[in-house]
Each structure stands twice: as C-alpha cells, then as structure tokens.
Design a protein around this motif. Structure first.
Motif, mmCIF file in Angstrom:
data_model
loop_
_atom_site.group_PDB
_atom_site.id
_atom_site.type_symbol
_atom_site.label_atom_id
_atom_site.label_comp_id
_atom_site.label_asym_id
_atom_site.label_seq_id
_atom_site.Cartn_x
_atom_site.Cartn_y
_atom_site.Cartn_z
ATOM 1 N N GLY A 102 31.533 46.203 33.099
ATOM 2 C CA GLY A 102 30.454 46.263 33.946
ATOM 3 C C GLY A 102 29.323 46.691 33.331
ATOM 4 O O GLY A 102 27.995 46.991 34.048
ATOM 5 N N GLY A 103 29.079 46.994 32.129
ATOM 6 C CA GLY A 103 27.913 47.503 31.594
ATOM 7 C C GLY A 103 26.655 46.315 31.362
ATOM 8 O O GLY A 103 26.998 45.256 31.631
ATOM 9 N N GLU A 104 25.801 46.839 30.603
ATOM 10 C CA GLU A 104 24.708 45.694 30.319
ATOM 11 C C GLU A 104 25.196 44.721 29.378
ATOM 12 O O GLU A 104 25.968 44.965 28.408
ATOM 13 C CB GLU A 104 23.623 46.655 29.589
ATOM 14 N N ARG A 143 31.920 41.258 22.312
ATOM 15 C CA ARG A 143 31.148 42.431 22.711
ATOM 16 C C ARG A 143 30.743 42.204 24.474
ATOM 17 O O ARG A 143 30.874 43.172 24.927
ATOM 18 C CB ARG A 143 29.889 42.700 21.966
ATOM 19 N N SER A 144 30.458 40.985 24.695
ATOM 20 C CA SER A 144 29.856 40.709 25.820
ATOM 21 C C SER A 144 31.232 40.911 26.880
ATOM 22 O O SER A 144 31.013 41.300 28.126
ATOM 23 C CB SER A 144 29.524 39.433 26.101
ATOM 24 N N TRP A 145 32.315 40.218 26.584
ATOM 25 C CA TRP A 145 33.644 40.646 27.770
ATOM 26 C C TRP A 145 33.882 41.789 27.645
ATOM 27 O O TRP A 145 34.263 42.372 28.609
ATOM 28 C CB TRP A 145 34.643 39.725 26.881
ATOM 29 N N ILE A 146 33.871 42.909 26.830
ATOM 30 C CA ILE A 146 34.048 44.325 26.614
ATOM 31 C C ILE A 146 33.097 45.030 27.775
ATOM 32 O O ILE A 146 33.444 45.572 28.527
ATOM 33 C CB ILE A 146 34.409 44.798 25.326
ATOM 34 N N ASN A 147 31.884 44.945 26.964
ATOM 35 C CA ASN A 147 30.753 45.762 27.730
ATOM 36 C C ASN A 147 30.543 45.160 28.994
ATOM 37 O O ASN A 147 30.422 46.195 29.930
ATOM 38 C CB ASN A 147 29.713 45.898 26.684
ATOM 39 N N HIS A 148 30.198 43.986 29.160
ATOM 40 C CA HIS A 148 29.729 43.578 30.352
ATOM 41 C C HIS A 148 30.906 42.978 31.479
ATOM 42 O O HIS A 148 30.670 43.687 32.294
ATOM 43 C CB HIS A 148 28.664 42.518 30.035
#
Length: 186
Positions: free
Chosen positions: A74-76, A65-70
């Motif tokens: 560039g999301g939270e 989730r972190s690798w995709i979203n953030h």
C-alpha cells in the motif's frame, strides 16, 4: 551445462514458489546478458516500437517494485510511468547502459525474493486503490507468470537479428538446436 537451479532444496510451497520466481528472474537476465548495446535496444516489432530486450528487463524491474511497494504494502507507486507517459519504464530501458539495466533488475529481483521469503502468503494486499482482493501468494504467482511470459518475448527478440520471424522457429538459425536454451547455461 544443464541448469538445475529450478529445483529447490525443500518442496514446501513458499520455497518452491520463491525458487521458481528466482529461476524465471535469472532466466530473464541470462537472455539479455552478453548483448551489445545496439542489440539490447533493438526493437524489431513494428507494432511495438518499445519492445527491446533492455526495455523488457527494465519493465520487469519496475513491475516487481510496483506490485511489492504499492499493491502489496500500500505504499507509494514510485515507478517512472505517468498518465502522460504510461510506458516510461520501457523508454528508460533504452536510456541506460545494458549493464546498468541488468544490475538494477538483479537488485530489485533480490529484494522481491527477500519479501516473499518472509511475508505471510495469505496477507491480503493493503492497496485500497484496487477492488479485487488478492493475496501475497497471488502476487507471487502473478510475478512468476509475468516474468515467464516476458522470457518468451526475450527469446523472440534475441532471435530476431537473424531475420524476420519464421513460421517454424526452428527455421531461425539462432534457434536451431536451442529448443532448451532457457534450460542451459551458456
């Protein structure tokens, strides 16, 4: 039955990489499926008190989730970790029923595959918080590598209830004749 779900229908780069990601994700789920709540939370490594099958799978969920979203978009970063508790995703795995950990991971894994089925693999990540430029292709390869590495950890954790680790893994009763466990369906 021998697993053949690592072989894609076509061999273009994207299909091959997404299929290998799916295979490693499915393998992680297979390694924790069927464990009792007690065994799913067993953390036998004295130097790694949070290293249990449930915690490793929950960690994989949040890492994807972190690798995709953030990192990619560039999301939270909405992971449970913080400066005060950088290992919160591991602790969370111990608090949830194993069936819920598996279900949440399967949902995130499907979402991750859907992103990589469509995203331009040459897209440079949008997160400005990191200095090194990496592409979606690099992130996809990294997730395959990380999931495969943690599958090795899950192999060790599943074998541990039979006793301390042996120098030769074949000495552990649950490993005898199981050298291709990751490639066979139960």
């Amino acid at each position: 039955m021998t697993r053949t779900d690592d072989i894609p229908e076509t061999f273009d780069e994207r299909t091959l990489l997404v299929q290998m990601l799916h295979y490693t994700q499915d393998t992680a789920v297979m390694k924790v499926s069927g464990l009792s709540e007690e065994l799913a939370r067993l953390a036998p490594l004295p130097g790694s008190p949070l290293m249990s099958p449930a915690n490793v799978l929950n960690h994989l969920r949040w890492v994807e989730r972190s690798w995709i979203n953030h990192d990619l978009f560039g999301g939270e970063d909405d992971g449970p970790w913080s400066k005060e508790d950088p290992d919160a995703e591991f602790r969370q795995g111990s608090e949830l029923p194993i069936a819920e950990v598996i279900g949440l991971y399967e949902e995130e894994a499907a979402r991750t595959r859907a992103v990589f089925a469509e995203v331009d693999l040459d897209m440079v990540r949008r997160n400005e918080g990191r200095t090194q430029p990496v592409t979606a292709r690099w992130i996809l390869n990294h997730l395959i590598e990380e999931t495969a590495r943690h599958n090795g950890h899950l192999d060790i954790l599943r074998g541990w209830p039979t006793g301390p680790p042996a120098t030769d893994l074949a000495q552990i009763p649950s490993w005898r004749g199981q050298s291709r466990r990751c490639c066979r369906r139960a």
